[in-house]
Scaffold this active site. Sequence first.
Site, PDB file in Angstrom:
ATOM      1  N   CYS A   1       9.224  -2.502  -0.387  1.00 48.14           N
ATOM      2  CA  CYS A   1       9.573  -1.634  -1.513  1.00 48.14           C
ATOM      3  C   CYS A   1      10.481  -0.479  -1.104  1.00 48.14           C
ATOM      4  O   CYS A   1      10.999   0.234  -1.964  1.00 48.14           O
ATOM      5  CB  CYS A   1       8.310  -1.074  -2.142  1.00 48.14           C
ATOM      6  SG  CYS A   1       7.373  -0.106  -0.964  1.00 48.14           S
TER       7      CYS A   1
ATOM      8  N   CYS B   1       0.482  -0.410   0.243  1.00 44.60           N
ATOM      9  CA  CYS B   1       0.608   1.051   0.231  1.00 44.60           C
ATOM     10  C   CYS B   1      -0.445   1.671   1.152  1.00 44.60           C
ATOM     11  O   CYS B   1      -0.170   2.658   1.841  1.00 44.60           O
ATOM     12  CB  CYS B   1       0.439   1.599  -1.183  1.00 44.60           C
ATOM     13  SG  CYS B   1       1.242   0.605  -2.467  1.00 44.60           S
TER      14      CYS B   1
HETATM   15 FE1  FES Z   1       5.395   0.177  -1.713  1.00 45.07          FE
HETATM   16 FE2  FES Z   1       3.472   1.537  -2.844  1.00 45.07          FE
HETATM   17  S1  FES Z   1       4.783   0.099  -3.810  1.00 45.07           S
HETATM   18  S2  FES Z   1       4.225   1.758  -0.841  1.00 45.07           S
END
Ligand code: FES
Length: 144
Positions: free
Chosen positions: A37, A106
Site C-alpha cells: 500500500c 498494518c
Molecule cells: Fe497498508 Fe494499512 S493499508 S498499512
Amino acid sequence: MAYSEKVLDHYENPRNVGSLDAGDAGVGTGMVGAPACGDVMKLQIMVGKDGVIEDAKFKTYGCGSAIASSSLVTEWVKGKTLDEALAIKNTAIAEELALPPVKIHCSILAEDAIKAAVADYRSKRSAGDLPSASEYAACEPEAA
Ligand code: FES
C-alpha cells in the site's frame, strides 16, 4: 469498512506522536514500509541505562489501522526490556484492535517497526565502544 472502536480511539487520539533525536546514542529508529500500500511507519525508542525502554514515539503516513497499530505499540513498549519488546507479535496487535484480515499487514508493519528500532539501537551500541563525550572531554590535547 468500519473501524473498530479501539482503532478509532487511537486514530483520533494517537499516543506518542512525534520524534526523538535519532543522533542520541540511547535512541533506536525503525523505519519500515508496506510494499502493498506504500504506507510508511517510523518508530523510535529511547532506552535507559538499565536496558528498559523509557520512551517511544512514532510517525506514520498510512491508513487508520497503521496509525492505531503504531500508537498502540508505543504504549506497549514503554517499560519493557528490548527482548520483551521484540516478543510483541502482530497477532496481539491485530487482536487488541480487532483488525479485519485485509488490515493484518498494518499490524505487521508495527511489529517490523519495533524490530527495526531495536536493531538500530543495538547496532549503534555495538558500532564500537566509542569513547563517550565525557571521556573525550577528559583527553588533554597533546602539545605539539
Ligand atoms: Fe497498508 Fe494499512 S493499508 S498499512
